[in-house]
Design a protein around this motif. Structure first.
Motif, PDB file in Angstrom:
ATOM      1  N   UNK A  36       0.804  -1.222   0.000  1.00 46.25           N
ATOM      2  CA  UNK A  36       0.000   0.000   0.000  1.00 46.25           C
ATOM      3  C   UNK A  36       0.836   1.270   0.000  1.00 46.25           C
ATOM      4  N   UNK A  37       1.810   1.381   0.894  1.00 43.41           N
ATOM      5  CA  UNK A  37       2.573   2.620   1.004  1.00 43.41           C
ATOM      6  C   UNK A  37       3.402   2.888  -0.250  1.00 43.41           C
ATOM      7  N   UNK A  38       4.154   1.915  -0.700  1.00 41.01           N
ATOM      8  CA  UNK A  38       4.999   2.129  -1.885  1.00 41.01           C
ATOM      9  C   UNK A  38       4.128   2.406  -3.110  1.00 41.01           C
ATOM     10  N   UNK A  39       3.003   1.732  -3.245  1.00 39.04           N
ATOM     11  CA  UNK A  39       2.096   1.985  -4.365  1.00 39.04           C
ATOM     12  C   UNK A  39       1.567   3.415  -4.310  1.00 39.04           C
ATOM     13  N   UNK A  40       1.233   3.885  -3.114  1.00 39.02           N
ATOM     14  CA  UNK A  40       0.783   5.273  -2.934  1.00 39.02           C
ATOM     15  C   UNK A  40       1.869   6.238  -3.395  1.00 39.02           C
ATOM     16  N   UNK A  41       3.110   5.978  -3.016  1.00 43.30           N
ATOM     17  CA  UNK A  41       4.210   6.867  -3.376  1.00 43.30           C
ATOM     18  C   UNK A  41       4.460   6.880  -4.881  1.00 43.30           C
ATOM     19  N   UNK A  42       4.491   5.700  -5.482  1.00 44.93           N
ATOM     20  CA  UNK A  42       4.711   5.608  -6.930  1.00 44.93           C
ATOM     21  C   UNK A  42       3.564   6.286  -7.681  1.00 44.93           C
ATOM     22  N   UNK A  43       2.354   5.996  -7.286  1.00 46.22           N
ATOM     23  CA  UNK A  43       1.182   6.571  -7.929  1.00 46.22           C
ATOM     24  C   UNK A  43       1.166   8.095  -7.811  1.00 46.22           C
ATOM     25  N   UNK A  44       1.511   8.599  -6.651  1.00 40.94           N
ATOM     26  CA  UNK A  44       1.572  10.050  -6.456  1.00 40.94           C
ATOM     27  C   UNK A  44       2.640  10.671  -7.349  1.00 40.94           C
ATOM     28  N   UNK A  45       3.788  10.017  -7.454  1.00 38.91           N
ATOM     29  CA  UNK A  45       4.855  10.511  -8.323  1.00 38.91           C
ATOM     30  C   UNK A  45       4.440  10.541  -9.783  1.00 38.91           C
ATOM     31  N   UNK A  46       3.747   9.504 -10.218  1.00 39.77           N
ATOM     32  CA  UNK A  46       3.255   9.462 -11.604  1.00 39.77           C
ATOM     33  C   UNK A  46       2.277  10.610 -11.841  1.00 39.77           C
ATOM     34  N   UNK A  47       1.412  10.873 -10.884  1.00 41.92           N
ATOM     35  CA  UNK A  47       0.447  11.948 -11.048  1.00 41.92           C
ATOM     36  C   UNK A  47       1.131  13.310 -11.053  1.00 41.92           C
TER      37      UNK A  47
END
Length: 135
Positions: A36-47
């Motif tokens: 969950x946390x790493x996915x949140x970080x990657x997703x936020x970076x992509x956005x």
């Protein structure tokens, strides 16, 4: 012919659509693989990258002519983003505490960079285009 104001408003709509798709991708693909946390970080970076890229394209095709216009667009984008997030959270029945948790940098949550990028990206690309034009 689309006005700069209209183009930048449509740009925000495109980013909002990309954000929804990004969230779906995060939940279906990234969370199972990264947690969950790493996915949140990657997703936020992509956005964040999507926001900057969209602003750069819009500045080339429908330029903001001065800092004040860029400031108004950035403020509108950021406020619109926060309103969209709160509204979508309410529709989904999420408690406000869940939404606010995504802003906790100490816990590794980096969503705060999304509305911040929305606020500054138009000013950044406008300033860079002025510098390029000045040579």
């Amino acid at each position: 012919m689309t006005t700069a104001r209209g183009a930048w408003a449509l740009g925000w709509c495109g980013i909002a659509g990309a954000a929804v798709a990004n969230g779906g991708l995060r939940e279906r693909v990234l969370v199972p693989r990264l947690g969950t946390l790493r996915a949140h970080q990657v997703s936020s970076g992509v956005l964040v990258a999507t926001i900057v890229a969209t602003a750069a394209v819009l500045q080339r095709t429908h330029p903001l002519l001065d800092r004040e216009a860029a400031l108004r667009v950035g403020l509108g984008w950021s406020v619109g983003t926060l309103a969209f997030e709160l509204g979508a959270g309410a529709v989904r029945g999420l408690p406000l505490s869940d939404l606010v948790a995504d802003y906790d940098l100490r816990a590794g949550r980096v969503w705060a960079f999304v509305p911040l990028t929305m606020a500054v990206a138009p000013m950044l690309v406008e300033r860079l285009s002025r510098r390029r034009a000045a040579g």
